[in-house]
Each structure stands twice: as structure tokens, then as C-alpha cells.
Design a protein around this motif. Structure first.
Motif, PDB file in Angstrom:
ATOM      1  N   PRO A  49      59.614  39.879  21.313  1.00  0.00           N
ATOM      2  CA  PRO A  49      60.876  40.228  20.636  1.00  0.00           C
ATOM      3  C   PRO A  49      61.008  41.738  20.448  1.00  0.00           C
ATOM      4  N   ALA A  50      62.242  42.211  20.488  1.00  0.00           N
ATOM      5  CA  ALA A  50      62.486  43.636  20.264  1.00  0.00           C
ATOM      6  C   ALA A  50      62.005  44.019  18.875  1.00  0.00           C
ATOM      7  N   PRO A  51      61.348  45.169  18.727  1.00  0.00           N
ATOM      8  CA  PRO A  51      60.791  45.551  17.426  1.00  0.00           C
ATOM      9  C   PRO A  51      61.878  45.998  16.454  1.00  0.00           C
TER      10      PRO A  51
ATOM     11  N   LEU B  80      65.332  38.383  24.349  1.00  0.00           N
ATOM     12  CA  LEU B  80      64.336  38.689  23.317  1.00  0.00           C
ATOM     13  C   LEU B  80      64.842  39.717  22.309  1.00  0.00           C
ATOM     14  N   GLY B  81      66.075  40.201  22.507  1.00  0.00           N
ATOM     15  CA  GLY B  81      66.678  41.117  21.554  1.00  0.00           C
ATOM     16  C   GLY B  81      66.667  42.579  21.960  1.00  0.00           C
ATOM     17  N   HIS B  82      66.145  42.904  23.126  1.00  0.00           N
ATOM     18  CA  HIS B  82      66.118  44.307  23.560  1.00  0.00           C
ATOM     19  C   HIS B  82      67.510  44.756  23.989  1.00  0.00           C
ATOM     20  N   ARG B  83      67.891  45.939  23.531  1.00  0.00           N
ATOM     21  CA  ARG B  83      69.229  46.458  23.829  1.00  0.00           C
ATOM     22  C   ARG B  83      69.201  47.789  24.577  1.00  0.00           C
ATOM     23  N   HIS B  84      68.026  48.362  24.729  1.00  0.00           N
ATOM     24  CA  HIS B  84      67.880  49.632  25.456  1.00  0.00           C
ATOM     25  C   HIS B  84      66.718  49.453  26.434  1.00  0.00           C
ATOM     26  N   ILE B  85      67.061  49.340  27.717  1.00  0.00           N
ATOM     27  CA  ILE B  85      66.085  48.966  28.746  1.00  0.00           C
ATOM     28  C   ILE B  85      66.090  50.014  29.852  1.00  0.00           C
ATOM     29  N   ALA B  86      64.916  50.347  30.349  1.00  0.00           N
ATOM     30  CA  ALA B  86      64.795  51.313  31.451  1.00  0.00           C
ATOM     31  C   ALA B  86      64.283  50.603  32.697  1.00  0.00           C
ATOM     32  N   LEU B  87      64.789  51.018  33.861  1.00  0.00           N
ATOM     33  CA  LEU B  87      64.282  50.559  35.153  1.00  0.00           C
ATOM     34  C   LEU B  87      63.343  51.625  35.710  1.00  0.00           C
ATOM     35  N   VAL B  88      62.086  51.267  35.964  1.00  0.00           N
ATOM     36  CA  VAL B  88      61.138  52.165  36.637  1.00  0.00           C
ATOM     37  C   VAL B  88      61.141  51.782  38.104  1.00  0.00           C
ATOM     38  N   ASN B  89      61.780  52.624  38.904  1.00  0.00           N
ATOM     39  CA  ASN B  89      61.986  52.330  40.327  1.00  0.00           C
ATOM     40  C   ASN B  89      60.906  53.009  41.165  1.00  0.00           C
TER      41      ASN B  89
ATOM     42  N   THR C 102      63.189  50.231  24.315  1.00  0.00           N
ATOM     43  CA  THR C 102      62.127  49.339  23.816  1.00  0.00           C
ATOM     44  C   THR C 102      61.561  48.450  24.921  1.00  0.00           C
ATOM     45  N   ALA C 103      62.069  48.586  26.146  1.00  0.00           N
ATOM     46  CA  ALA C 103      61.586  47.713  27.214  1.00  0.00           C
ATOM     47  C   ALA C 103      61.780  48.376  28.576  1.00  0.00           C
ATOM     48  N   ILE C 104      60.914  48.008  29.491  1.00  0.00           N
ATOM     49  CA  ILE C 104      60.960  48.503  30.866  1.00  0.00           C
ATOM     50  C   ILE C 104      60.976  47.317  31.816  1.00  0.00           C
ATOM     51  N   VAL C 105      61.770  47.461  32.899  1.00  0.00           N
ATOM     52  CA  VAL C 105      61.690  46.582  34.063  1.00  0.00           C
ATOM     53  C   VAL C 105      61.211  47.461  35.209  1.00  0.00           C
TER      54      VAL C 105
ATOM     55  N   PHE D  47      56.804  47.428  22.262  1.00  0.00           N
ATOM     56  CA  PHE D  47      57.398  47.760  23.566  1.00  0.00           C
ATOM     57  C   PHE D  47      57.067  46.640  24.541  1.00  0.00           C
ATOM     58  N   SER D  48      58.073  46.230  25.329  1.00  0.00           N
ATOM     59  CA  SER D  48      57.884  45.153  26.305  1.00  0.00           C
ATOM     60  C   SER D  48      58.071  45.685  27.719  1.00  0.00           C
ATOM     61  N   ILE D  49      57.418  45.015  28.666  1.00  0.00           N
ATOM     62  CA  ILE D  49      57.560  45.403  30.068  1.00  0.00           C
ATOM     63  C   ILE D  49      57.485  44.163  30.946  1.00  0.00           C
ATOM     64  N   ALA D  50      58.387  44.105  31.923  1.00  0.00           N
ATOM     65  CA  ALA D  50      58.435  43.006  32.892  1.00  0.00           C
ATOM     66  C   ALA D  50      58.741  43.611  34.252  1.00  0.00           C
ATOM     67  N   GLY D  51      58.563  42.833  35.317  1.00  0.00           N
ATOM     68  CA  GLY D  51      58.858  43.416  36.623  1.00  0.00           C
ATOM     69  C   GLY D  51      58.614  42.494  37.789  1.00  0.00           C
TER      70      GLY D  51
END
Length: 358
Positions: free
Chosen positions: A333-335, A174-183, A241-244, A269-273
């Protein structure tokens, strides 16, 4: 009516009645018939303990759950409910036993006291001393989750590494290039909690393979923890811009934190998990997620334990679940930079260079 009254009317000792019921020591046919006659006359029903002694089993299985002072997540409650329901179908009782923290004694009594025929163990660490203890005492057991080297053990599990990797793939596409993992919480991950460690591995592998920026944040299992985690992410990695996430209990707090930061899901901002279906559906908009089949997993764990009790020498079996990612409204899509809240936009070439180097 109790065993003492049966003994008195039969003219024998209580121990003789006990031996007649359990078969643990020989009792003459004449005495046994006299005891049985009294039992029939009194309509005496031996206790569950007496029946267990006679059968050589307790007809009870232990379900080892997280500490009693920790609130169970929907996924964990799903495991508990499905194990209890599956046990009832085969006429078995379930004894819940907390483990961890100040509750290790409960687990030791469960195993050492032979209070159950077998055990289902939840919340597995990669190197879990409880698994070693069960194996050493030759107690039949099945784990929900698996140790680092699961050969020879019976288990059901979710493939967290693969599923987290698939979430990253979806976001990158979707174009996101900076993603964080929330563990999960830092203490659990440090202790070797299987899902947390495998989520970390899958995340690192996926962001490396797709050549994007990835950062991991451990988060407490509650709403406040989710809010704090989002604030930490946006402060430490403002380009995100996104979280997993694999922390379903923190999802309401994650949503609240993003809203307070002026983020609009999924426009900015997008989020999946990976989460239980309930949490995914209650997120707003509904969460793009691999829906963990907790009810099915608990039932299969119970089926495996029953199979193991029936045939202790059977080869070890397991089931690894890889549920599909259900695409819902929380990912987009990434903003473009202009669409993001002003305080998160790049303001100088130095910021851009630092981001590129992350």
C-alpha cells in the motif's frame, strides 16, 4: 587427409573432386566411382563446407546479438542459450554475430556472404534497417522483438505495453498516485528500441487512464545507472512512491539507491516491473513482476526459423507473450506521508500545489 590427396590418388584435379562432392558440375560416372573408391579406401570425411555445398545449405544459423562490448542481461543470455540448445536438437550450428556500434560489418558479412541458412535477430528497433536488409536479400529470418509494422515477418515478442500498464494498475490499486517508469538507456529509446518505446506507450496510457501522476526516466543498464536514476527520481519528483521498470540490469542499483535514500521496500516505496525470473527472485524483497519466459521464447524463435527454412513460402507466423504479473514482496500500500523519510515529506502548501499540478 584432404581433398588434394584424394585428387592425387584418383588422378584428377582438385576441382573435379570438389564437383563430385558438391554436384555443382557434371562428372562422368566412371570418374565419380573412382573418386568414391579412393574416398572409401582413405576413410576420407568431407569437411562441413563440402557437405554444405552438396546439400545446398550450411546447416548453420546466425544469431545476431548486441555489440560485444555490451554486457548481456540475464534475459538476453537466456535467449542465446535457448536458441543454441534448440538448434542442437535439430542438428544445426549457431554462429553468433554482434550488431551495432562498430560491428555492422559483421552483420553484412553474415548476410552477404551466405554463411548461414537463416538468421535470428535480437534487440529489434521499431524501424530496423537490419530487418529490411534480410528481407531484401531473401534471407529467412525470425526476430525476437518486432518492428513497428510486423505484418509479413516472423517474430516472437513480449507485450511490454500491456505488461507495464498492468504494473501501473496494480500500483494504483494499492493507492500509489505518483509513479515513475525506469526505462532502458536514453540512446536506445531514442533510436526506437521496441521494448523501451512500447513500455513508454503502455505507461503513458495507464497513468492517463487512471488519472495519476507519471514520469519517465531513462536509465543505463548497470548498477551505477540504477543508483543515479533513483537519485534523479527522488530529486525531480519527491512525491514518487512507486517505480515500474523494464530495466532488469539496473535493479541492483535501484535497490541500493532506495536503501541509501532511507526507503523501505515495500513499507515506504514499491517497485514492480518486467524482468527475467532470476532478477525478480534476487531482488529483496522479491520483485512483483511479469517474468519474461526467455528460454521458451528463444526455443520458439528457433522452431519458427526451422519451419521457415523447410517451407519458404509458408505464411508468416508469430507469438506474443503476455505473462501474468507474479505478485511478490516488493509492492505494498502507498505510505502515509508521515511514514516517508523526512526529506521527502511535503513542507509547505506550495509543494503540495506543485505536486497536484504535475
Amino acid at each position: 587427409m584432404n581433398i588434394g590427396e584424394v585428387a592425387r590418388r584418383s588422378g584428377v584435379a582438385r576441382s573435379t573432386v570438389s564437383y563430385a562432392l558438391s554436384g555443382k558440375r557434371p562428372v562422368s560416372d566412371q570418374t565419380r566411382r573412382r573418386i568414391q573408391q579412393v574416398i572409401d579406401e582413405l576413410d576420407y570425411r568431407p569437411s562441413a563446407t563440402a557437405r554444405a555445398l552438396k546439400e545446398g545449405r550450411t546447416r548453420t544459423v546466425g544469431l545476431v546479438i548486441p555489440p560485444a562490448d555490451a554486457r548481456l542481461t540475464s534475459m538476453q543470455l537466456g535467449f542465446v542459450a535457448s536458441v543454441v540448445e534448440a538448434a542442437a536438437r535439430v542438428d544445426l550450428d549457431v554462429l553468433l554475430s554482434p550488431s551495432g556500434g562498430d560491428h555492422d560489418g559483421s552483420f553484412e558479412r553474415l548476410v552477404g556472404g551466405r554463411r548461414v541458412d537463416g538468421v535470428i535477430l535480437m534487440e529489434i528497433r521499431l524501424r530496423d534497417p537490419r530487418v529490411a536488409s534480410l528481407a531484401q536479400t531473401q534471407t529467412p529470418f525470425v526476430t525476437i522483438g518486432r518492428v513497428a509494422e510486423p505484418d509479413g515477418t516472423w517474430w516472437v515478442d513480449v507485450d511490454y505495453a500491456t505488461l507495464v500498464g498492468q504494473c501501473v494498475e496494480h500500483l494504483v490499486d494499492l493507492g500509489h498516485r505518483h509513479i515513475a517508469l525506469v526505462n532502458r538507456p536514453a540512446g536506445m529509446v531514442a533510436a526506437g528500441y521496441g521494448p523501451g518505446r512500447r513500455a513508454r506507450e503502455g505507461f503513458a496510457e495507464a497513468v492517463g487512464r487512471r488519472a495519476v501522476s507519471g514520469s519517465e526516466f531513462c536509465c543505463e543498464d548497470d548498477i551505477a545507472g540504477g543508483e543515479r536514476c533513483v537519485a534523479e527520481i527522488l530529486a525531480a519528483r519527491p512525491a514518487t512512491t512507486a517505480i515500474v521498470t523494464v530495466n532488469e540490469a539496473a535493479l541492483p542499483g535501484v535497490q541500493r539507491g532506495l536503501e541509501r535514500a532511507g526507503q523501505e521496500i515495500p513499507r515506504t516505496f514499491s517497485i514492480a516491473g518486467v524482468a527475467a525470473d532470476q532478477w525478480a527472485q534476487e531482488f529483496r524483497p522479491p520483485l512483483s513482476a511479469a517474468d519474461v519466459p526467455a528460454l521458451e521464447m528463444g526455443a520458439i524463435a528457433m522452431d519458427l526459423l526451422v519451419e521457415r527454412l523447410a517451407d519458404p513460402d509458408a505464411p508468416a507466423r508469430h507469438r506474443l507473450f503476455v505473462p501474468p504479473i507474479s505478485l511478490r514482496g516488493s509492492t505494498g500500500p502507498a505510505p502515509r506521508p508521515s511514514a516517508r523519510p523526512a526529506f521527502l515529506r511535503p513542507t509547505s502548501p506550495t509543494w503540495l500545489r506543485e505536486t497536484a499540478e504535475d
